[in-house]
Design a protein around this motif. Structure first.
Motif, PDB file in Angstrom:
ATOM      1  N   SER A  93     -69.624 -70.690  17.617  1.00  0.00           N
ATOM      2  CA  SER A  93     -70.437 -70.539  18.826  1.00  0.00           C
ATOM      3  C   SER A  93     -70.868 -69.087  18.973  1.00  0.00           C
ATOM      4  O   SER A  93     -70.389 -68.198  18.267  1.00  0.00           O
ATOM      5  CB  SER A  93     -69.637 -70.976  20.056  1.00  0.00           C
ATOM      6  N   SER A  94     -71.758 -68.839  19.937  1.00  0.00           N
ATOM      7  CA  SER A  94     -72.225 -67.472  20.180  1.00  0.00           C
ATOM      8  C   SER A  94     -71.356 -66.736  21.190  1.00  0.00           C
ATOM      9  O   SER A  94     -71.712 -65.650  21.651  1.00  0.00           O
ATOM     10  CB  SER A  94     -73.679 -67.494  20.653  1.00  0.00           C
ATOM     11  N   ASP A  95     -70.228 -67.315  21.535  1.00  0.00           N
ATOM     12  CA  ASP A  95     -69.249 -66.661  22.396  1.00  0.00           C
ATOM     13  C   ASP A  95     -68.713 -65.411  21.689  1.00  0.00           C
ATOM     14  O   ASP A  95     -68.801 -65.293  20.456  1.00  0.00           O
ATOM     15  CB  ASP A  95     -68.107 -67.640  22.690  1.00  0.00           C
ATOM     16  N   GLN A  96     -68.147 -64.484  22.449  1.00  0.00           N
ATOM     17  CA  GLN A  96     -67.579 -63.270  21.859  1.00  0.00           C
ATOM     18  C   GLN A  96     -66.419 -63.647  20.927  1.00  0.00           C
ATOM     19  O   GLN A  96     -65.484 -64.330  21.334  1.00  0.00           O
ATOM     20  CB  GLN A  96     -67.082 -62.338  22.957  1.00  0.00           C
ATOM     21  N   SER A  97     -66.471 -63.161  19.698  1.00  0.00           N
ATOM     22  CA  SER A  97     -65.478 -63.551  18.697  1.00  0.00           C
ATOM     23  C   SER A  97     -64.068 -63.167  19.108  1.00  0.00           C
ATOM     24  O   SER A  97     -63.115 -63.900  18.847  1.00  0.00           O
ATOM     25  CB  SER A  97     -65.826 -62.936  17.336  1.00  0.00           C
ATOM     26  N   GLU A  98     -63.920 -62.006  19.771  1.00  0.00           N
ATOM     27  CA  GLU A  98     -62.581 -61.589  20.167  1.00  0.00           C
ATOM     28  C   GLU A  98     -62.030 -62.490  21.279  1.00  0.00           C
ATOM     29  O   GLU A  98     -60.816 -62.715  21.352  1.00  0.00           O
ATOM     30  CB  GLU A  98     -62.571 -60.128  20.612  1.00  0.00           C
ATOM     31  N   ILE A  99     -62.906 -63.041  22.112  1.00  0.00           N
ATOM     32  CA  ILE A  99     -62.459 -63.957  23.166  1.00  0.00           C
ATOM     33  C   ILE A  99     -62.060 -65.304  22.556  1.00  0.00           C
ATOM     34  O   ILE A  99     -61.042 -65.892  22.932  1.00  0.00           O
ATOM     35  CB  ILE A  99     -63.558 -64.149  24.226  1.00  0.00           C
ATOM     36  N   VAL A 100     -62.855 -65.780  21.597  1.00  0.00           N
ATOM     37  CA  VAL A 100     -62.497 -67.022  20.907  1.00  0.00           C
ATOM     38  C   VAL A 100     -61.150 -66.859  20.215  1.00  0.00           C
ATOM     39  O   VAL A 100     -60.311 -67.773  20.227  1.00  0.00           O
ATOM     40  CB  VAL A 100     -63.591 -67.417  19.891  1.00  0.00           C
ATOM     41  N   ALA A 101     -60.911 -65.695  19.622  1.00  0.00           N
ATOM     42  CA  ALA A 101     -59.634 -65.428  18.958  1.00  0.00           C
ATOM     43  C   ALA A 101     -58.477 -65.486  19.948  1.00  0.00           C
ATOM     44  O   ALA A 101     -57.394 -66.012  19.637  1.00  0.00           O
ATOM     45  CB  ALA A 101     -59.668 -64.071  18.265  1.00  0.00           C
ATOM     46  N   ILE A 102     -58.686 -64.951  21.153  1.00  0.00           N
ATOM     47  CA  ILE A 102     -57.657 -65.035  22.189  1.00  0.00           C
ATOM     48  C   ILE A 102     -57.367 -66.493  22.532  1.00  0.00           C
ATOM     49  O   ILE A 102     -56.206 -66.906  22.653  1.00  0.00           O
ATOM     50  CB  ILE A 102     -58.102 -64.262  23.451  1.00  0.00           C
ATOM     51  N   ASN A 103     -58.427 -67.282  22.677  1.00  0.00           N
ATOM     52  CA  ASN A 103     -58.248 -68.696  23.004  1.00  0.00           C
ATOM     53  C   ASN A 103     -57.475 -69.430  21.915  1.00  0.00           C
ATOM     54  O   ASN A 103     -56.575 -70.232  22.194  1.00  0.00           O
ATOM     55  CB  ASN A 103     -59.612 -69.364  23.215  1.00  0.00           C
ATOM     56  N   ARG A 104     -57.818 -69.146  20.677  1.00  0.00           N
ATOM     57  CA  ARG A 104     -57.135 -69.817  19.569  1.00  0.00           C
ATOM     58  C   ARG A 104     -55.673 -69.383  19.474  1.00  0.00           C
ATOM     59  O   ARG A 104     -54.802 -70.193  19.119  1.00  0.00           O
ATOM     60  CB  ARG A 104     -57.885 -69.550  18.254  1.00  0.00           C
TER      61      ARG A 104
ATOM     62  N   ALA B   9     -78.136 -72.456  26.362  1.00  0.00           N
ATOM     63  CA  ALA B   9     -78.391 -71.921  25.026  1.00  0.00           C
ATOM     64  C   ALA B   9     -77.318 -72.303  24.012  1.00  0.00           C
ATOM     65  O   ALA B   9     -77.582 -72.336  22.802  1.00  0.00           O
ATOM     66  CB  ALA B   9     -78.517 -70.407  25.089  1.00  0.00           C
ATOM     67  N   ASP B  10     -76.115 -72.580  24.466  1.00  0.00           N
ATOM     68  CA  ASP B  10     -75.015 -72.900  23.560  1.00  0.00           C
ATOM     69  C   ASP B  10     -73.957 -73.669  24.343  1.00  0.00           C
ATOM     70  O   ASP B  10     -74.126 -73.921  25.550  1.00  0.00           O
ATOM     71  CB  ASP B  10     -74.430 -71.620  22.964  1.00  0.00           C
ATOM     72  N   TYR B  11     -72.880 -74.016  23.680  1.00  0.00           N
ATOM     73  CA  TYR B  11     -71.844 -74.833  24.304  1.00  0.00           C
ATOM     74  C   TYR B  11     -70.501 -74.499  23.665  1.00  0.00           C
ATOM     75  O   TYR B  11     -70.431 -74.026  22.528  1.00  0.00           O
ATOM     76  CB  TYR B  11     -72.153 -76.326  24.129  1.00  0.00           C
ATOM     77  N   GLY B  12     -69.428 -74.742  24.409  1.00  0.00           N
ATOM     78  CA  GLY B  12     -68.095 -74.504  23.877  1.00  0.00           C
ATOM     79  C   GLY B  12     -67.608 -75.659  23.025  1.00  0.00           C
ATOM     80  O   GLY B  12     -68.206 -76.736  23.002  1.00  0.00           O
ATOM     81  N   ARG B  13     -66.517 -75.424  22.311  1.00  0.00           N
ATOM     82  CA  ARG B  13     -65.907 -76.459  21.473  1.00  0.00           C
ATOM     83  C   ARG B  13     -64.460 -76.685  21.900  1.00  0.00           C
ATOM     84  O   ARG B  13     -63.687 -75.730  22.063  1.00  0.00           O
ATOM     85  CB  ARG B  13     -65.924 -76.064  20.005  1.00  0.00           C
ATOM     86  N   LEU B  14     -64.112 -77.942  22.057  1.00  0.00           N
ATOM     87  CA  LEU B  14     -62.737 -78.337  22.353  1.00  0.00           C
ATOM     88  C   LEU B  14     -61.928 -78.346  21.067  1.00  0.00           C
ATOM     89  O   LEU B  14     -62.458 -78.609  19.994  1.00  0.00           O
ATOM     90  CB  LEU B  14     -62.707 -79.731  22.979  1.00  0.00           C
ATOM     91  N   ILE B  15     -60.626 -78.114  21.195  1.00  0.00           N
ATOM     92  CA  ILE B  15     -59.762 -78.161  20.023  1.00  0.00           C
ATOM     93  C   ILE B  15     -58.702 -79.241  20.203  1.00  0.00           C
ATOM     94  O   ILE B  15     -58.190 -79.467  21.304  1.00  0.00           O
ATOM     95  CB  ILE B  15     -59.106 -76.779  19.751  1.00  0.00           C
ATOM     96  N   SER B  16     -58.430 -79.957  19.114  1.00  0.00           N
ATOM     97  CA  SER B  16     -57.376 -80.963  19.071  1.00  0.00           C
ATOM     98  C   SER B  16     -56.470 -80.626  17.902  1.00  0.00           C
ATOM     99  O   SER B  16     -56.967 -80.295  16.804  1.00  0.00           O
ATOM    100  CB  SER B  16     -57.967 -82.367  18.919  1.00  0.00           C
ATOM    101  N   VAL B  17     -55.157 -80.725  18.098  1.00  0.00           N
ATOM    102  CA  VAL B  17     -54.207 -80.206  17.106  1.00  0.00           C
ATOM    103  C   VAL B  17     -53.023 -81.170  16.954  1.00  0.00           C
ATOM    104  O   VAL B  17     -52.568 -81.793  17.919  1.00  0.00           O
ATOM    105  CB  VAL B  17     -53.660 -78.819  17.549  1.00  0.00           C
ATOM    106  N   ILE B  18     -52.514 -81.270  15.718  1.00  0.00           N
ATOM    107  CA  ILE B  18     -51.296 -82.042  15.444  1.00  0.00           C
ATOM    108  C   ILE B  18     -50.484 -81.322  14.387  1.00  0.00           C
ATOM    109  O   ILE B  18     -51.043 -80.674  13.479  1.00  0.00           O
ATOM    110  CB  ILE B  18     -51.642 -83.494  15.008  1.00  0.00           C
ATOM    111  N   ARG B  19     -49.155 -81.400  14.499  1.00  0.00           N
ATOM    112  CA  ARG B  19     -48.277 -80.747  13.531  1.00  0.00           C
ATOM    113  C   ARG B  19     -46.978 -81.526  13.403  1.00  0.00           C
ATOM    114  O   ARG B  19     -46.579 -82.271  14.290  1.00  0.00           O
ATOM    115  CB  ARG B  19     -47.964 -79.321  13.967  1.00  0.00           C
ATOM    116  N   LEU B  20     -46.329 -81.318  12.261  1.00  0.00           N
ATOM    117  CA  LEU B  20     -44.981 -81.874  12.067  1.00  0.00           C
ATOM    118  C   LEU B  20     -43.937 -80.921  12.614  1.00  0.00           C
ATOM    119  O   LEU B  20     -44.156 -79.725  12.647  1.00  0.00           O
ATOM    120  CB  LEU B  20     -44.741 -82.115  10.560  1.00  0.00           C
TER     121      LEU B  20
END
Length: 252
Positions: free
Chosen positions: A39-50, A241-252
């Motif tokens: 996305s066109s969001d700030q990369s450092e903010i996306v990194a914080i979210n992740r 102009a753009d949109y966010g992305r949801l995240i879905s996660v699974i782990r053992l």
């Protein structure tokens, strides 16, 4: 704000989550937990979210595995962190504890797979094209290659666009009729020549036809709940102009 993480009992004891947009650091049209590196969001903010997602799943940033999604039926198998690499694929499977498989969506189906008995999990991005081309079945095949049996695999479809919000044209129906004439049952009449497509029902059909143990949709519509979910279609209709992305996660 605290992260909101939706879960599905069908996935059993395996740790997983369909994250909503709540609890993130992004602002503007991305307000909330935007995890879309494309996305066109700030990369450092996306990194914080992740990082917040990784912490919620009790893994390091490196152990939060991601792929470059391109609406394909391609699946990768991972047994170590990818160290920043993002191979082109739309599904991931693993039998390695401590790796968290992540998928991004914004109307398409995020599908999480669990076989606790064999110790195998999977995650798939299944929009209409990927589902039609077989990404869900390919994920089951890849899990079986790791020792799973599909009758022991359960899958949950996370927040996706619902039929009432998914208007399509007649050419869209043609693609599905070519695959199977019975696919017309996933379409309802809309205005004029338009139709309403039931993406989650189609995903469940493909999973069940493939012989999976159990499958369900958790029944959250991305388009209809802007406070909790990002939606590509809703953003397009709003002229954003753009949109966010949801995240879905699974782990053992």
């Amino acid at each position: 704000m605290t992260l909101e993480i939706l879960t599905a009992d069908i996935l059993g004891p395996v740790r997983h989550g369909f994250f909503t947009r709540r609890g993130g650091a992004s602002s503007g049209v991305f307000q909330g937990l935007n995890c879309g590196t494309g996305s066109s969001d700030q990369s450092e903010i996306v990194a914080i979210n992740r990082t917040r997602v990784a912490q919620a799943m009790d893994v390091s940033d490196a152990e939060l595995v991601a792929v470059y999604q391109a609406h394909t039926p391609d699946v990768i198998t991972v047994d170590t962190p990818l160290n920043g690499a993002k191979p082109k694929a739309d599904a991931i499977v693993t039998a390695t504890p401590g790796l968290a498989l992540s998928i991004l969506t914004a109307d398409c189906q995020p599908v999480l797979f669990s076989d606790p008995e064999a110790g195998v999990v999977g995650a798939a991005h299944a929009g209409w094209r990927g589902a039609l081309d077989g990404v869900l079945e390919a994920t089951l095949d890849a899990m079986e290659a790791l020792g799973s049996r599909r009758e022991n695999i359960n899958a949950a479809i996370g927040p996706s666009i619902s039929q009432r919000a998914y208007e399509v044209g007649p050419e869209f129906l043609d693609d599905f009729q070519m695959e199977d004439p019975d696919n017309t049952r996933f379409f309802a009449a809309g205005q004029d020549d338009r139709m309403q497509f039931d993406l989650p029902a189609y995903g469940l059909h493909r999973l069940r036809r493939a012989g999976i143990g159990q499958a369900e949709w958790i029944r959250h519509c991305t388009y209809s709940d802007p406070d909790r979910f990002y939606s590509y279609r809703r953003s397009t209709h709003a002229g954003e102009a753009d949109y966010g992305r949801l995240i879905s996660v699974i782990r053992l």
